[in-house]
Write a protein that holds these residues in place. Structure first.
Motif, PDB file in Angstrom:
ATOM      1  N   ALA A 220       0.836  -1.201   0.000  1.00 62.81           N
ATOM      2  CA  ALA A 220       0.000   0.000   0.000  1.00 62.81           C
ATOM      3  C   ALA A 220       0.872   1.253   0.000  1.00 62.81           C
ATOM      4  CB  ALA A 220      -0.926  -0.007   1.214  1.00 62.81           C
ATOM      5  N   ARG A 221       1.929   1.217   0.839  1.00 55.39           N
ATOM      6  CA  ARG A 221       2.836   2.378   0.858  1.00 55.39           C
ATOM      7  C   ARG A 221       3.525   2.551  -0.493  1.00 55.39           C
ATOM      8  NH1 ARG A 221       4.052  -0.003   5.910  1.00 55.39           N
ATOM      9  NH2 ARG A 221       6.007  -0.852   5.058  1.00 55.39           N
ATOM     10  N   LEU A 222       3.925   1.421  -1.067  1.00 55.53           N
ATOM     11  CA  LEU A 222       4.585   1.495  -2.369  1.00 55.53           C
ATOM     12  C   LEU A 222       3.638   2.006  -3.455  1.00 55.53           C
ATOM     13  CD1 LEU A 222       6.699  -1.791  -2.311  1.00 55.53           C
ATOM     14  CD2 LEU A 222       7.530   0.556  -2.085  1.00 55.53           C
ATOM     15  N   ARG A 223       2.346   1.612  -3.359  1.00 54.73           N
ATOM     16  CA  ARG A 223       1.381   2.109  -4.337  1.00 54.73           C
ATOM     17  C   ARG A 223       1.226   3.615  -4.229  1.00 54.73           C
ATOM     18  NH1 ARG A 223      -1.403  -2.836  -3.483  1.00 54.73           N
ATOM     19  NH2 ARG A 223      -2.565  -1.933  -1.746  1.00 54.73           N
ATOM     20  N   GLU A 224       1.182   4.097  -2.982  1.00 53.22           N
ATOM     21  CA  GLU A 224       1.091   5.544  -2.804  1.00 53.22           C
ATOM     22  C   GLU A 224       2.317   6.236  -3.405  1.00 53.22           C
ATOM     23  OE1 GLU A 224       0.598   6.223   1.324  1.00 53.22           O
ATOM     24  OE2 GLU A 224      -1.440   5.401   1.419  1.00 53.22           O
ATOM     25  N   ALA A 225       3.490   5.671  -3.128  1.00 58.36           N
ATOM     26  CA  ALA A 225       4.712   6.258  -3.699  1.00 58.36           C
ATOM     27  C   ALA A 225       4.682   6.181  -5.226  1.00 58.36           C
ATOM     28  CB  ALA A 225       5.946   5.537  -3.148  1.00 58.36           C
ATOM     29  N   LEU A 226       4.149   5.054  -5.754  1.00 56.00           N
ATOM     30  CA  LEU A 226       4.071   4.898  -7.209  1.00 56.00           C
ATOM     31  C   LEU A 226       3.122   5.915  -7.817  1.00 56.00           C
ATOM     32  CD1 LEU A 226       4.818   3.285  -9.728  1.00 56.00           C
ATOM     33  CD2 LEU A 226       2.957   1.712  -9.212  1.00 56.00           C
ATOM     34  N   GLU A 227       1.984   6.150  -7.142  1.00 55.25           N
ATOM     35  CA  GLU A 227       1.046   7.151  -7.643  1.00 55.25           C
ATOM     36  C   GLU A 227       1.703   8.526  -7.670  1.00 55.25           C
ATOM     37  OE1 GLU A 227      -1.807   6.746  -8.955  1.00 55.25           O
ATOM     38  OE2 GLU A 227      -1.909   4.585  -8.617  1.00 55.25           O
ATOM     39  N   ALA A 228       2.446   8.836  -6.586  1.00 59.97           N
ATOM     40  CA  ALA A 228       3.146  10.131  -6.562  1.00 59.97           C
ATOM     41  C   ALA A 228       4.167  10.214  -7.692  1.00 59.97           C
ATOM     42  CB  ALA A 228       3.835  10.328  -5.207  1.00 59.97           C
ATOM     43  N   ARG A 229       4.887   9.103  -7.938  1.00 62.08           N
ATOM     44  CA  ARG A 229       5.872   9.102  -9.014  1.00 62.08           C
ATOM     45  C   ARG A 229       5.196   9.254 -10.379  1.00 62.08           C
ATOM     46  NH1 ARG A 229       9.380   3.814 -10.232  1.00 62.08           N
ATOM     47  NH2 ARG A 229       7.363   3.224 -11.069  1.00 62.08           N
ATOM     48  N   ARG A 230       4.037   8.588 -10.548  1.00 57.22           N
ATOM     49  CA  ARG A 230       3.318   8.721 -11.817  1.00 57.22           C
ATOM     50  C   ARG A 230       2.868  10.158 -12.034  1.00 57.22           C
ATOM     51  NH1 ARG A 230      -0.448   3.292 -11.199  1.00 57.22           N
ATOM     52  NH2 ARG A 230       1.125   1.769 -11.865  1.00 57.22           N
ATOM     53  N   ALA A 231       2.378  10.789 -10.942  1.00 53.60           N
ATOM     54  CA  ALA A 231       1.953  12.178 -11.068  1.00 53.60           C
ATOM     55  C   ALA A 231       3.123  13.061 -11.479  1.00 53.60           C
ATOM     56  CB  ALA A 231       1.350  12.657  -9.755  1.00 53.60           C
ATOM     57  N   LYS A 232       4.293  12.825 -10.855  1.00 55.96           N
ATOM     58  CA  LYS A 232       5.467  13.613 -11.229  1.00 55.96           C
ATOM     59  C   LYS A 232       5.887  13.325 -12.656  1.00 55.96           C
ATOM     60  CE  LYS A 232       7.272  13.997  -6.514  1.00 55.96           C
ATOM     61  NZ  LYS A 232       8.381  13.647  -5.601  1.00 55.96           N
ATOM     62  N   ARG A 233       5.768  12.053 -13.061  1.00 55.05           N
ATOM     63  CA  ARG A 233       6.143  11.720 -14.433  1.00 55.05           C
ATOM     64  C   ARG A 233       5.203  12.385 -15.438  1.00 55.05           C
ATOM     65  NH1 ARG A 233       6.438   6.430 -14.108  1.00 55.05           N
ATOM     66  NH2 ARG A 233       8.658   6.478 -13.678  1.00 55.05           N
ATOM     67  N   ARG A 234       3.895  12.444 -15.073  1.00 61.08           N
ATOM     68  CA  ARG A 234       2.966  13.129 -15.971  1.00 61.08           C
ATOM     69  C   ARG A 234       3.299  14.608 -16.073  1.00 61.08           C
ATOM     70  NH1 ARG A 234      -0.820  10.176 -13.164  1.00 61.08           N
ATOM     71  NH2 ARG A 234      -1.542  12.056 -12.104  1.00 61.08           N
ATOM     72  N   SER A 235       3.658  15.196 -14.910  1.00 58.76           N
ATOM     73  CA  SER A 235       4.047  16.608 -14.938  1.00 58.76           C
ATOM     74  C   SER A 235       5.279  16.801 -15.802  1.00 58.76           C
ATOM     75  CB  SER A 235       4.308  17.091 -13.512  1.00 58.76           C
ATOM     76  OG  SER A 235       3.141  16.968 -12.720  1.00 58.76           O
ATOM     77  N   LEU A 236       6.266  15.894 -15.654  1.00 56.92           N
ATOM     78  CA  LEU A 236       7.475  15.985 -16.458  1.00 56.92           C
ATOM     79  C   LEU A 236       7.168  15.801 -17.940  1.00 56.92           C
ATOM     80  CD1 LEU A 236      10.550  16.200 -16.645  1.00 56.92           C
ATOM     81  CD2 LEU A 236      10.686  13.735 -16.251  1.00 56.92           C
ATOM     82  N   GLN A 237       6.261  14.855 -18.235  1.00 61.81           N
ATOM     83  CA  GLN A 237       5.895  14.627 -19.625  1.00 61.81           C
ATOM     84  C   GLN A 237       5.201  15.851 -20.211  1.00 61.81           C
ATOM     85  OE1 GLN A 237       3.368  11.224 -20.158  1.00 61.81           O
ATOM     86  NE2 GLN A 237       3.459  11.292 -22.379  1.00 61.81           N
ATOM     87  N   ALA A 238       4.354  16.498 -19.374  1.00 63.39           N
ATOM     88  CA  ALA A 238       3.692  17.709 -19.849  1.00 63.39           C
ATOM     89  C   ALA A 238       4.700  18.809 -20.165  1.00 63.39           C
ATOM     90  CB  ALA A 238       2.687  18.198 -18.804  1.00 63.39           C
ATOM     91  N   LEU A 239       5.802  18.855 -19.339  1.00 61.60           N
ATOM     92  CA  LEU A 239       6.824  19.875 -19.575  1.00 61.60           C
ATOM     93  C   LEU A 239       7.626  19.596 -20.831  1.00 61.60           C
ATOM     94  CD1 LEU A 239       8.158  20.455 -15.945  1.00 61.60           C
ATOM     95  CD2 LEU A 239       6.743  21.995 -17.300  1.00 61.60           C
ATOM     96  N   THR A 240       7.753  18.309 -21.174  1.00 55.99           N
ATOM     97  CA  THR A 240       8.567  17.949 -22.341  1.00 55.99           C
ATOM     98  C   THR A 240       7.743  17.758 -23.606  1.00 55.99           C
ATOM     99  OG1 THR A 240       8.429  15.602 -21.660  1.00 55.99           O
ATOM    100  CG2 THR A 240      10.346  16.873 -20.907  1.00 55.99           C
ATOM    101  N   GLU A 241       6.416  17.946 -23.529  1.00 58.05           N
ATOM    102  CA  GLU A 241       5.587  17.846 -24.728  1.00 58.05           C
ATOM    103  C   GLU A 241       6.026  18.917 -25.737  1.00 58.05           C
ATOM    104  OE1 GLU A 241       3.195  16.024 -25.937  1.00 58.05           O
ATOM    105  OE2 GLU A 241       2.991  14.588 -24.302  1.00 58.05           O
ATOM    106  N   PRO A 242       6.125  18.589 -27.021  1.00 58.60           N
ATOM    107  CA  PRO A 242       6.546  19.579 -28.022  1.00 58.60           C
ATOM    108  C   PRO A 242       5.681  20.832 -28.018  1.00 58.60           C
ATOM    109  CG  PRO A 242       6.582  17.366 -28.955  1.00 58.60           C
ATOM    110  CD  PRO A 242       5.948  17.245 -27.599  1.00 58.60           C
ATOM    111  N   ASP A 243       4.350  20.664 -27.840  1.00 59.42           N
ATOM    112  CA  ASP A 243       3.474  21.835 -27.836  1.00 59.42           C
ATOM    113  C   ASP A 243       3.794  22.747 -26.666  1.00 59.42           C
ATOM    114  OD1 ASP A 243       2.302  20.757 -30.051  1.00 59.42           O
ATOM    115  OD2 ASP A 243       0.587  19.912 -28.993  1.00 59.42           O
ATOM    116  N   GLU A 244       4.015  22.124 -25.477  1.00 62.07           N
ATOM    117  CA  GLU A 244       4.336  22.931 -24.300  1.00 62.07           C
ATOM    118  C   GLU A 244       5.680  23.618 -24.472  1.00 62.07           C
ATOM    119  OE1 GLU A 244       2.482  23.616 -21.755  1.00 62.07           O
ATOM    120  OE2 GLU A 244       0.796  22.388 -22.404  1.00 62.07           O
ATOM    121  N   VAL A 245       6.671  22.889 -25.010  1.00 61.57           N
ATOM    122  CA  VAL A 245       7.996  23.484 -25.223  1.00 61.57           C
ATOM    123  C   VAL A 245       7.895  24.657 -26.201  1.00 61.57           C
ATOM    124  CG1 VAL A 245      10.300  23.057 -26.149  1.00 61.57           C
ATOM    125  CG2 VAL A 245       9.232  21.364 -24.658  1.00 61.57           C
ATOM    126  N   ALA A 246       7.128  24.466 -27.284  1.00 52.87           N
ATOM    127  CA  ALA A 246       6.962  25.541 -28.265  1.00 52.87           C
ATOM    128  C   ALA A 246       6.258  26.748 -27.652  1.00 52.87           C
ATOM    129  CB  ALA A 246       6.175  25.026 -29.477  1.00 52.87           C
TER     130      ALA A 246
END
Length: 389
Positions: A220-246
């Motif tokens: 359960a703790r690992l799932r919570e950490a995984l969810e937090a990591r996924r959220a950060k990864r989505r944020s990172l992906q949003a920052l690296t999207e070509p449209d966002e970069v442009a």
């Protein structure tokens, strides 16, 4: 068609790319603990072959999307007629379907979907109904699955004779006797046989249950950490999207242009302030010159009055000379005095004329007044320039 490898990315619990390869001919065994993603892998294969890339992940029937959101991708590598094929599909944002043959792209979008459909035979034409993957937990069919239900019924009927052979006659008796012997080794009438395999297994189950509880809490703790990591990864992906970069690049360029424009306005403002200071200095100089001119004009007027007075005295002296010849000597003296006064007045008049000659400076004054007008115009524009800066 033979499946050789499967790659998943952003599919349910697989938020990072995961690949299963080395699938060979014959029987292949995929072994992993419960909830590790085996069913997800097989369902992804089914989606790659039978679900079009234009299907929206928001549909209730679409089950590959991770709980935290994403754009599922599946790459299926197969072998057909000695050629290596790759089926690449992505659903959601930037959805696409591609078919690659021996490393070269051969079809995209709808054409790729048509090639993928041609790789399999539909159930109504004798295709693999449920043999590609017997889905876990599927126990019944809807009306629209009547053809699939019929095909599976035919499949079961093909093995019915073997089942009936096993469940009758001496072979069945031997099987029952063997089952009783196995049961006696495991249990007694009071329960599991002490020291037997079942007793040992039950004790292991109890120990493993305690361990499972601890592991569940840890999971359960690992799932919570995984969810937090996924959220950060989505944020990172949003920052690296070509449209966002442009978009960020465009905003940066706009800010840079605005900064440069403000810098230019500041430079213009500084120049205007310098011109204003110069104009103020020129204005003070002109004021001093005007004061000097007024003083000179006053002196000229005073000298003119003195000249008039001297002329009057000269006239009076001449009148006295005409009236009294006897007093010629005295009149001569008076005339000499008057002439001396006249000479002094003429000298003063000459000085006044010299001062008037200086009126040539009026030309310069006119030029300076023009500069003063320009300076006053710049002073009026100064608030607008400061506001622009």
């Amino acid at each position: 068609m033979k499946i050789r490898a499967v790659t998943l990315n952003d599919v349910r619990q697989f938020t990072r790319p995961v690949r299963v390869d080395g699938i060979g001919d014959g029987v292949n065994v995929l072994s992993a603990p419960n909830e590790s993603g085996k069913s997800t892998l097989f369902e992804a294969i089914q989606y790659a072959l039978f679900v079009k890339h234009t299907t929206r992940p928001t549909n209730k029937s679409f089950t590959l999307t991770p709980d935290v959101g994403g754009n599922p991708e599946v790459t299926l590598e197969i072998e057909q007629d000695g050629a290596r094929l790759e089926i690449r599909k992505r659903w959601g944002r930037q959805a696409h379907a591609e078919v690659w043959r021996n490393g070269a792209l051969v079809a995209k979008a709808d054409e790729a979907e048509a090639r993928i459909a041609a790789l399999t035979t539909p159930p109504e034409k004798g295709g693999p109904t449920g043999l590609l993957w017997v889905r876990q937990g599927l126990t019944e069919f809807a009306e629209k699955d009547a053809q699939e239900k019929s095909s599976r019924a035919n499949l079961l009927s093909s093995v019915t004779d073997e089942i009936e052979t096993m469940t009758g006659g001496k072979r069945m008796d031997r099987a029952l006797a063997r089952a009783r012997e196995d049961r006696d080794r495991l249990v007694t009438t009071r329960g599991a046989k002490a020291g037997g395999p079942l007793d040992t297994a039950e004790k292991e189950v109890a120990a493993l249950s305690s361990e499972a509880e601890a592991l569940s809490a840890r999971a359960a703790r690992l799932r919570e950490a995984l969810e937090a990591r996924r959220a950060k990864r989505r944020s990172l992906q949003a920052l690296t999207e070509p449209d966002e970069v442009a978009l960020r690049k465009q905003r940066l360029e706009q800010a840079q242009a605005a900064f440069e424009a403000a810098d230019r306005h500041a430079a213009q403002l500084q120049m205007a302030e310098q011109r204003l200071q110069n104009a103020a200095l020129t204005c003070r100089t002109l004021e001093d010159q005007r004061a000097g001119r007024e003083k000179t004009e006053a002196q000229v007027a005073q000298l003119a009055r003195a000249l008039d007075e001297a002329g009057a005295r000269a006239d009076a002296a001449q009148a006295k000379a005409a009236a009294a010849e006897a007093t010629l000597t005295e009149a001569g003296k008076a005339e000499q005095a008057a002439r001396a006064d006249l000479q002094r007045a003429e000298a003063q008049v000459q000085a006044a004329q010299d001062a008037l000659i200086r009126q040539e400076n009026d030309r310069r004054r006119a030029a300076l007044e023009a500069d003063l007008a320009q300076a006053e115009a710049l002073a009026k524009r100064l608030p607008d320039l400061r506001k622009a800066a």
